[in-house]
Design an enzyme around this catalytic site. Structure first.
Site, PDB file in Angstrom:
ATOM      1  N   ASP A 138     -92.696 -22.293 -57.777  1.00  0.00           N
ATOM      2  CA  ASP A 138     -93.292 -23.607 -58.001  1.00  0.00           C
ATOM      3  C   ASP A 138     -94.722 -23.561 -57.452  1.00  0.00           C
ATOM      4  O   ASP A 138     -95.124 -22.585 -56.813  1.00  0.00           O
ATOM      5  CB  ASP A 138     -92.452 -24.727 -57.361  1.00  0.00           C
TER       6      ASP A 138
HETATM    7  C1  BGC Z   1     -93.652 -29.435 -59.522  1.00  0.00           C
HETATM    8  C2  BGC Z   1     -93.077 -28.739 -60.733  1.00  0.00           C
HETATM    9  C3  BGC Z   1     -94.118 -28.587 -61.794  1.00  0.00           C
HETATM   10  C4  BGC Z   1     -95.303 -27.859 -61.207  1.00  0.00           C
HETATM   11  C5  BGC Z   1     -96.395 -27.621 -62.220  1.00  0.00           C
HETATM   12  C6  BGC Z   1     -94.962 -28.818 -59.066  1.00  0.00           C
HETATM   13  O1  BGC Z   1     -95.587 -29.583 -58.096  1.00  0.00           O
HETATM   14  O2  BGC Z   1     -92.706 -29.392 -58.487  1.00  0.00           O
HETATM   15  O3  BGC Z   1     -91.987 -29.477 -61.230  1.00  0.00           O
HETATM   16  O4  BGC Z   1     -93.589 -27.913 -62.885  1.00  0.00           O
HETATM   17  O5  BGC Z   1     -95.831 -28.622 -60.143  1.00  0.00           O
HETATM   18  O6  BGC Z   1     -97.032 -28.757 -62.590  1.00  0.00           O
END
Ligand code: BGC
Length: 722
Positions: free
Chosen positions: A267
């Site tokens: 993530d």
């Molecule tokens: C979130 C994810 C997301 C990623 C990209 C993160 O902060 O937890 O769900 O896909 O950002 O935007």
């Protein structure tokens, strides 16, 4: 490109070229992006250079055919081996045509429509150049304080798994390789991101492995079994180890047990977060832990590109590990046809034609009508009559903030507010409007103006809720009441002594206990998407009949959390809701039961369940049994009922839940019509994880429950003979 060619390509790559495939950056870093100006600033901040950007493997968050084509074109000119970039983005519940938030879609229990919504999102995204969506989010959530509950489909592993599969089918289609109008999926957040302690985002997750496997893992597995191409690690720890450095999760369960051979992505920043978590001293150690654990792509950190080459040189990391990961990324690029056509579906002209088309909006409206839950309807106040004079009051009466926190490409201006939807049905002469208060603040003048119009009408429609910033990522709340100013507005309007309907716009189950005592009807609209106001008006005037059922419990009070339907018996269960029992598992001040339970939702008609029966009271592994019930629409309007099948394993090797959802069917009935609804019960549905984690069934007594929600069911006992 076939496997042989991919392997040949891999052979031609230098170690640095391989490692740079692992970095994922935002478009600001790239020549050709719409973000002009300083590109070196962000590079310096991350500690990387132009060469790394030129050799990077994927981009996060670019959108729009023009920009993506530009970035890809420039990239290919500068990339020695001509390896195309993958473009990934969060297309969660719609691209520009926004659908209800996933929690609302969960309440539709409508797998076909959920699939269709993902297909539309994929179409709009792919013509805009996107190849991979960071969806579906399939985290099971039992805690409404967690802001991202709106992004999940609720509290049940079976329903979540069915929806996870539907979303994967919709996004990817049956033939991802040959259709440019689909996108690959990246299921997230592996694992158990939906269970942070205290409901606080990013917080610790600690649970038994049995619990993890029984409830939290099934939906990720379901998405992967349906063909999801990628998986994203979660921010949280799982039993002491952050997921992004969790070898047991990423190699043990994911690769070895489940045979997943797609791409694992961290993530945002979570590789580097191994440092503040306290399991890595520095970026070097973080890179080591993440690659060894099994993370292929690092999102928005540069730990790999800065340190992996050294780690390989020191023989701390085997180059074979790097090769495997690169090959997985190249395979995905090849599956998407990017070596042949690096632009895939990106087409500015086509995107202009199809994005937000009438047809897409209609699908969004239909899904919204099927996602909005009628929680309370005293005196059959709803549906409204067209002759009634209505006061539409509240911060959401004319608000366009109805798309939800994950609709970054959606345009609020294009969303239909409640007032506009109602206006379409009855005209301005029947509708009076006052704001009453804002979401978190208000004045006496606003309240008085609202009371004044409330006194002039037949019925009050009060549009209340949470702003989109009050749920979603990093938006946990400890107090899940409506903001005080809105509760005060209800009290004030009671003085008008008129029937009152509350329409709620929000991203989480709220504590509605006091609201439900004070108002007559409650319609939970969630964040209903682009067509929200129109869909609500369809329901409020009875042009559509509500059919949605909660996919998550609404607590009676925040003090009950977590409260969910598939809980265990205790050794001292509370036997009757109002019995005076002392030494039993209960609260002194509130009931044990949620205010609105899983599976609950009202309709404008009533359904009768009769002749519930089993084909046999005994079943074996080879001979399943059938449960059936005659369902009658006993009212005078057409309606759809979601018939639910639950099973309880009466005595297990470990304690088994009171009941567990095992099947559901949505049945449309005309007034007076009866249909027999049946489900097959197989031995497979009776399996569970034992204390040694073996997944199997036990012979003995079970109870099948069939009915309209998780509490109102008819019980039919049976035996599994082995
Ligand atoms: C979130 C994810 C997301 C990623 C990209 C993160 O902060 O937890 O769900 O896909 O950002 O935007």
């Amino acid at each position: 490109m076939n496997e042989e060619k991919l392997k040949y390509l891999l052979k031609q790559m230098t170690l640095d070229e391989k490692i740079t495939q692992f970095i994922q950056l935002v478009p600001q870093f790239y020549e050709g992006s719409k973000y002009k100006g300083d590109k070196t600033g962000p590079m310096t901040d991350l500690g990387i250079n132009k060469e790394i950007v030129q050799n990077s493997g994927s981009v996060i968050g670019a959108s729009g055919a023009k920009e993506i084509i530009n970035i890809q074109e420039t990239h290919l000119k500068n990339n020695r081996l001509g390896i195309p970039l993958l473009f990934m983005a969060d297309i969660v519940h719609g691209f520009k045509t926004i659908f209800p938030v996933p929690l609302a879609i969960g309440c539709s229990w409508d797998l076909d429509l959920a699939e269709k919504s993902a297909q539309v999102a994929a179409l709009e995204a792919s013509v805009s150049g996107i190849h991979v969506t960071f969806a579906p989010m399939v985290d099971l959530v039992r805690d409404p304080r967690f802001g991202r509950v709106m992004e999940s489909t609720g509290e049940d592993p079976y329903l979540n798994s069915q929806l996870a599969k539907a979303f994967v089918r919709g996004f990817q289609g049956p033939d991802l390789e040959n259709t440019p109008y689909r996108v690959a999926t990246c299921v997230k957040h592996f694992a158990a991101y939906g269970a942070p302690e205290g409901g606080r985002d990013y917080n610790t997750v600690d649970m038994s492995e049995r619990q993890l496997r029984e409830y939290y893992l099934p939906a990720y597995k379901a998405a992967l079994d349906e063909g999801a191409q990628m998986i994203m690690t979660s921010f949280n720890t799982v039993n002491g180890i952050p997921s992004t450095g969790n070898r047991k999760l990423l190699r043990g369960i994911l690769r070895d047990e489940w045979n997943f051979d797609g791409v694992v992505i961290s993530d945002w920043g979570s590789v580097k977060e191994l440092i503040p978590h306290g399991v890595a001293t520095n970026e070097l150690e973080a890179a080591y832990k993440a690659i060894v654990a099994g993370v292929d792509i690092e999102m928005m950190t540069a730990a790999y590109v800065k340190h992996l080459s050294w780690l390989v040189g020191m023989e701390a990391v085997d180059e074979a590990l790097i090769d495997e990961a690169v090959l997985r990324i190249l395979r995905l690029k090849s599956k998407l046809g990017l070596f042949e056509n690096p632009y895939r579906g990106a087409d500015e002209a086509v995107s202009k034609k199809i994005i937000m088309s009438k047809q897409h909006r209609e699908i969004s409206r239909e899904l919204a009508t099927k996602s909005i839950v009628l929680l309370q309807n005293k005196y059959h106040l709803l549906p409204l009559q067209k002759e009634q004079k209505i006061a539409v009051i509240g911060p959401f009466a004319k608000s366009h903030d109805i798309l939800g926190p994950w609709s970054w490409l959606g345009s609020k201006e294009e969303a239909i507010p409640l007032y506009d939807g109602l206006l379409e049905k009855v005209g301005a002469h029947s509708l009076l409007y006052a704001e009453g208060c804002e979401i978190e603040v208000g004045t006496n003048e606003q309240q008085n103006a609202a009371l004044k119009i409330a006194e002039e009408v037949d019925v009050i429609v009060l549009a209340l809720g949470e702003s989109s910033e009050m749920s979603g990522e990093a938006a946990s709340r400890a107090d899940i009441h409506l903001p005080q100013v809105q509760l005060d507005l209800i009290k004030k309007l009671k003085k008008a002594n008129k029937p009152m309907i509350v329409v709620l716009f929000n991203g989480r189950p709220l504590d509605l206990h006091s609201v439900s005592c004070e108002v007559d009807a409650i319609l939970e609209a969630w964040f209903p998407g682009t067509e929200g106001g129109a869909a609500i008006a369809d329901l409020m005037f009875g042009d559509k009949n509500p059919s949605a059922k909660l996919s998550i419990s609404f607590p009676y009070s925040v003090g009950q959390i977590p409260v969910y339907y598939n809980h265990f018996h205790t050794g001292r269960p509370k036997n009757a809701p109002n019995a005076e029992e002392k030494y039993v598992s209960k609260y002194l001040d509130i009931p044990n039961e949620p205010l609105f339970s899983f599976g609950f939702g009202l309709s404008y008609t009533t359904f009768l369940y009769r002749n519930a029966k089993l084909s046999d009271r005994m079943m074996t592994v080879e001979t399943p049994i059938t449960i059936s019930v005659d369902l009658t629409n006993d009212g005078d309007v057409k309606g759809a009922e979601i018939v639910q099948l639950y099973i309880q394993d009466v005595v297990g090797e470990v304690v088994r839940p009171l009941k567990e959802l095992k099947g559901f069917k949505k049945v449309m009935l005309n007034p007076g019509e009866t249909k027999t609804v049946s489900f097959i019960i197989t031995e497979e549905q009776l399996r569970y994880h034992h204390s040694d984690l073996q997944y199997k069934s036990d012979p003995g007594a079970f109870v099948a429950y069939i009915g309209t929600n998780s509490y109102d069911v008819q019980a039919l006992p049976f035996q599994l003979i082995k």
